[in-house]
Structure formats: C-alpha cells, structure tokens
Design a protein around this motif. Structure first.
Motif, PDB file in Angstrom:
ATOM      1  N   ARG A 142       0.838  -1.206   0.000  1.00  0.00           N
ATOM      2  CA  ARG A 142       0.000   0.000   0.000  1.00  0.00           C
ATOM      3  C   ARG A 142       0.874   1.257   0.000  1.00  0.00           C
ATOM      4  NH1 ARG A 142      -3.784  -2.940   3.074  1.00  0.00           N
ATOM      5  NH2 ARG A 142      -2.659  -2.535   5.006  1.00  0.00           N
ATOM      6  N   GLN A 143       1.910   1.239   0.862  1.00  0.00           N
ATOM      7  CA  GLN A 143       2.789   2.415   0.933  1.00  0.00           C
ATOM      8  C   GLN A 143       3.558   2.617  -0.374  1.00  0.00           C
ATOM      9  OE1 GLN A 143       5.309   2.599   4.400  1.00  0.00           O
ATOM     10  NE2 GLN A 143       3.637   2.239   5.847  1.00  0.00           N
ATOM     11  N   LEU A 144       3.989   1.512  -0.981  1.00  0.00           N
ATOM     12  CA  LEU A 144       4.720   1.612  -2.256  1.00  0.00           C
ATOM     13  C   LEU A 144       3.803   2.178  -3.337  1.00  0.00           C
ATOM     14  CD1 LEU A 144       6.643  -1.803  -2.199  1.00  0.00           C
ATOM     15  CD2 LEU A 144       7.725   0.452  -2.232  1.00  0.00           C
ATOM     16  N   GLU A 145       2.590   1.649  -3.368  1.00  0.00           N
ATOM     17  CA  GLU A 145       1.576   2.066  -4.333  1.00  0.00           C
ATOM     18  C   GLU A 145       1.312   3.568  -4.219  1.00  0.00           C
ATOM     19  OE1 GLU A 145      -1.560   0.848  -7.141  1.00  0.00           O
ATOM     20  OE2 GLU A 145       0.042  -0.325  -6.244  1.00  0.00           O
ATOM     21  N   ALA A 146       1.180   4.014  -2.961  1.00  0.00           N
ATOM     22  CA  ALA A 146       0.875   5.425  -2.703  1.00  0.00           C
ATOM     23  C   ALA A 146       2.115   6.309  -2.881  1.00  0.00           C
ATOM     24  CB  ALA A 146       0.320   5.570  -1.292  1.00  0.00           C
ATOM     25  N   GLY A 147       3.273   5.682  -3.082  1.00  0.00           N
ATOM     26  CA  GLY A 147       4.520   6.438  -3.227  1.00  0.00           C
ATOM     27  C   GLY A 147       4.895   7.163  -1.952  1.00  0.00           C
ATOM     28  N   ASN A 148       4.515   6.588  -0.837  1.00  0.00           N
ATOM     29  CA  ASN A 148       4.718   7.275   0.435  1.00  0.00           C
ATOM     30  C   ASN A 148       5.175   6.270   1.496  1.00  0.00           C
ATOM     31  OD1 ASN A 148       4.631   9.204   2.410  1.00  0.00           O
ATOM     32  ND2 ASN A 148       2.411   9.064   2.710  1.00  0.00           N
ATOM     33  N   VAL A 149       6.404   5.802   1.313  1.00  0.00           N
ATOM     34  CA  VAL A 149       6.910   4.784   2.238  1.00  0.00           C
ATOM     35  C   VAL A 149       7.468   5.463   3.484  1.00  0.00           C
ATOM     36  CG1 VAL A 149       8.585   2.927   2.563  1.00  0.00           C
ATOM     37  CG2 VAL A 149       7.440   3.190   0.350  1.00  0.00           C
ATOM     38  N   GLU A 150       7.013   5.009   4.614  1.00  0.00           N
ATOM     39  CA  GLU A 150       7.502   5.543   5.896  1.00  0.00           C
ATOM     40  C   GLU A 150       8.968   5.145   6.063  1.00  0.00           C
ATOM     41  OE1 GLU A 150       7.004   4.582  10.579  1.00  0.00           O
ATOM     42  OE2 GLU A 150       5.436   3.810   9.235  1.00  0.00           O
ATOM     43  N   LYS A 151       9.839   6.169   6.207  1.00  0.00           N
ATOM     44  CA  LYS A 151      11.279   5.881   6.256  1.00  0.00           C
ATOM     45  C   LYS A 151      11.721   5.435   7.642  1.00  0.00           C
ATOM     46  CE  LYS A 151      11.915   7.087   1.976  1.00  0.00           C
ATOM     47  NZ  LYS A 151      11.985   6.037   0.961  1.00  0.00           N
ATOM     48  N   LEU A 152      12.639   4.518   7.652  1.00  0.00           N
ATOM     49  CA  LEU A 152      13.168   4.001   8.915  1.00  0.00           C
ATOM     50  C   LEU A 152      14.650   4.345   9.015  1.00  0.00           C
ATOM     51  CD1 LEU A 152      11.582   0.437   8.795  1.00  0.00           C
ATOM     52  CD2 LEU A 152      10.679   2.452   9.948  1.00  0.00           C
ATOM     53  N   ASP A 153      15.161   4.147  10.197  1.00  0.00           N
ATOM     54  CA  ASP A 153      16.544   4.472  10.457  1.00  0.00           C
ATOM     55  C   ASP A 153      17.282   3.195  10.842  1.00  0.00           C
ATOM     56  OD1 ASP A 153      18.728   6.009  10.855  1.00  0.00           O
ATOM     57  OD2 ASP A 153      18.173   6.615  12.906  1.00  0.00           O
TER      58      ASP A 153
END
Lengths: 304, 144
Positions: free
Chosen positions: A26-37
């Motif tokens: 879903r995040q990839l599709e929306a182009g909005n991946v929550e970034k991690l550290d």
C-alpha cells in the motif's frame, strides 16, 4: 526476532508477515513509504544476485543503509572463524542478512549476534523469505491459499524452496500434487511430515497434466544430477513447460518459478497470461520490507 | 563352561545391550585404555531363548542421566544399574531423550555443526532425531 527457518513459524506468524507485506504494498503504491533508520549488513558467502538485490532494494526503499560483506574476498579466506566474523559484523549493523553454503549457518549466526538475522539461504536447508514471498504471491493472486490445488513440478529432491513451500501449503490446507521425474522426488520424510502435521492431501506422480491445477510451481532440473546424459536430456525435455501442456488448463491458472530459470520455461510461455514469475519476484520487495521493518521494531524493543 | 566376572562394589552395570554394541557403549561412556578402574565387557551372553546380549560393568563411575539416555541411541533396551556397596541402588531403562545437546554427531557433512565449534543438538520428532542446525532427520543409531 530472527527469521531462520520456515519451520519456526506458526500460521499466525505467516499471516502477520502477509499483513506487513500488504501494508508495504500500500505504501509503495501510494509512493509514500515511511522511512526508517538503521543499517542492514548483507553477508553473502556464496553468490546470489537475486536474493541480495531484493533485500538491498527493499532496504533502500525503507530508507535503510546497507553495508555489504563480500564473503569470498574477505577475512574468511584468512581463516577467521564464522563466529568471529558474525560477532564483528554484528557490531556494525542493526539487521544481518546472511547466505552461507553450510546448513544451519543462519541458526548459528543468530546465536552469536545481537542483531536480528534474516536467513537468505543456508545450503540446501531453508530460504524462508522466499517461501514467505511465494505464499504471499498466492494469497495476493488467488485469495484463499487453502482452496488451491498446487502442482509442484521439477527436481523436488534438491530444490530447497520446494520443501518449505510444501510445508507452507500444508499449513494453509492447500492440496498438492508433486510432479517429479523418478529419482528426483521429494524427500520421504518431508512428505510424511506434512501429512502428519497438517493431514495434508499429497499426490505423487511423474505425469504432467495441469488441467486441475490452480497453480503450477516449476523449478529447474539440473543436468548434473544425472549419471546418464541421454536420460538427463529426455527428462529435461519432458519437464520443459511446453505450450501444449497449457491446452485445456483452467483460465486463471498461474505459473510460478523461484528464478533464475534457464530453459525449463520457453519464451512462448513467458508471453502467456499464465506466466506470473516476474510478478512473484517483485513481491519479494514488499515481503522483505515487511520482514526488516518487523525486525527493526523487535530490536528496538529489546534495547528499549 | 561359563565365564565368571567379579561383581563390582561401586559403579555402573549396563545390561541388556544389543549384541555387538557393548564396545560402542564403552566408547560412548569414554572408557578407554586410560581408565584406571576395573572394567568388564562381556559379549554374546545368552539371554532368554535364543537372544544374545552384551554387558558392560564399570567400576568407579555412576553413569549420569544424560549419558543413560544417550545409551538408548545405540542400545535401545539397555538397563543402567547404579551399584553402591555391591548392591543395585538405582535401575533405569535407557530411553530416547526428547532433546540432546552435545551428544551424538550430525551425519550431514554440510551441517555447520561439523565445521564450527558448536554443540550438536537434536530433538526427537516422530521417532527420529531432527538436527537443530541443518534440520535434517536421522535415525537414532546414525548419530553415534
């Protein structure tokens, strides 16, 4: 939390991985991946372009950094023990992805490392992220895995992905037909295991007939496995997925393959609507993103 | 003509060992030429109608619980008797343990336990042992 063997997972665990992969999709599709550290170390003691690239690409998409340990050219050649190598790399990374030719190596690594270990293949034993992405592909494309009739086709003796996949299919209650040439059948104990654990319906045959199949999962037959070169050729010919094998199959049947494929699936079949192996490979990204995100979460919990 | 073997005062008698496996039991217990006390290995002793068995008598050690179970790997019906002051104080039948660590060796040459300094590890799974590393299954007798 490590991911060492598919055998360690319950059905609930697998469903949790599905949910995580779906979220990543879903995040990839929306182009909005929550970034991690965090930092991921990839330690590949034997070549595997695909698994490594897939893990690295998944890590990059999560915003993670990658340090790459190249097994053949570094300290192991100088005689450093596996244990020391793992302990050292453990100090550099938050997650370790490891592939090693010895069976059980990832299990041993998980005992020496603080960081979560993802097994990217330990010899002929396990390759759990592959099994998870295979099952995720089935769920995504077909819905209820338990309602499927799956044919596993090819060298079922040596292909490690097939043994774990059989186990995973059993877990979800799918029906399986094992189609292998004589001498390359699935190990007896693997079949007995799933029949006992999951009361699974398993049929064994040498005959290719895909008419009742919802899924045909193909793996390669290597010529080197045969003493007799003539036999090798005739078996390989029979187990090549020719277009005529696809006549009269179910409309929505799908063909999967762990890749790389060499000549067991000809280009005509690649172009058919049944061929789904490249989409399958692509599903490795959300699944491995989900796996690493889960690992980072558990590592944080451990420290905090 | 019979063979008379002295009774032991303090130690362990392993009885009902499958014929021919007495030597393997001694190996498993680490009994070799450096062992300082009396040891008797009696082979091919008549037992019941037509069966034969081996017996091992070892003075000086009471075989541990863990070793007792390991004996089951090679001699499934053996009995382990602890002797003190010439009398049997404890008798136990060797039983295949559910889990073993540091006992037996994985027969798979590609298993990491044969290449790294880690203790062997097995768990009983439907009558056979699954290696805790390579996850392959073996018959109990293959591990020793």
């Amino acid at each position: 939390m490590d991911l060492i063997s598919f055998r360690d997972l319950s059905k609930e665990d697998v469903e949790d991985y599905f949910a995580r992969a779906e979220e990543m999709d879903r995040q990839l599709e929306a182009g909005n991946v929550e970034k991690l550290d965090g930092i991921v170390a990839t330690m590949f003691f034997e070549p595997s372009t695909r698994t490594k690239l897939s893990f690295q690409s998944a890590a990059e998409r999560l915003g993670l950094q990658i340090v790459d340990f190249v097994g053949s050219s570094s300290s192991l050649k100088k005689g450093e023990s596996f244990e020391d190598t793992i302990r050292t790399v453990d100090g550099y990374a938050d997650i370790i992805v490891i592939r090693h030719p010895l069976e059980g190596s990832a299990r041993v690594a998980s005992e020496f490392a603080e960081a979560p270990i993802a097994n990217g293949g330990d010899g002929g034993n396990q390759h759990p992220s592959q099994t998870l992405l295979d099952l995720y592909t089935l769920k995504k494309m077909k819905g209820d895995i338990g309602a499927l009739n799956v044919h596993l086709v090819g060298d079922l003796k040596h292909a490690r992905t097939m043994r774990s996949l059989l186990y995973g299919l059993g877990m979800f209650g799918a029906k399986v037909k094992l189609v292998a040439p004589s001498g390359l059948e699935m190990a007896r104990d693997a079949i007995a295991d799933v029949k006992r654990k999951f009361e699974m319906e398993v049929e064994e045959t040498e005959t290719i007939d895909f008419k009742d199949a919802d899924v045909v999962y193909v793996c390669r037959i290597q010529e080197e496995r045969f003493e007799d070169k003539y036999e090798a050729m005739s078996v390989k010919k029979k187990f090549t997925i020719k277009p005529e094998y696809l006549q009269g199959v179910k409309e929505d049947m799908i063909i999967l393959h762990p890749l790389p494929k060499i000549d067991e699936i000809p280009p005509e079949v690649d172009k058919s609507k049944y061929a789904k192996y490249f989409e399958q490979a692509k599903n490795g990204i959300p699944m491995r993103m989900g796996i690493m995100k889960k690992m980072l979460g558990s590592a944080r919990q451990k420290k905090g | 003509m019979g063979i008379t073997v002295d009774t032991i005062e303090q130690g362990t008698v392993v009885d009902h060992i499958r014929q021919g496996m007495g030597i393997r039991v001694m190996d498993l217990l680490g009994i070799d030429k450096s062992y300082p006390h009396r040891v008797a290995l009696v082979m091919n002793v008549g037992s019941g109608k037509s069966n034969k068995k081996d017996i091992v008598k070892i003075e000086g050690i009471l075989v541990s619980e863990e070793k007792t179970d390991a004996i089951a790997l090679i001699a499934p019906n053996a009995t382990i008797n602890h002797i003190q002051e010439g009398r049997v104080v404890k008798k136990k039948k060797a039983e295949l343990p559910e889990k073993m660590e540091g006992v037996g060796k994985c027969p798979n040459p590609k298993c990491i336990s044969n290449h790294q300094d880690v203790p062997s590890r097995f768990a009983l799974d439907n009558g056979e042992y699954r290696c805790g590393y390579c996850e392959r299954k073996f018959r109990a007798s293959e591990l020793v």
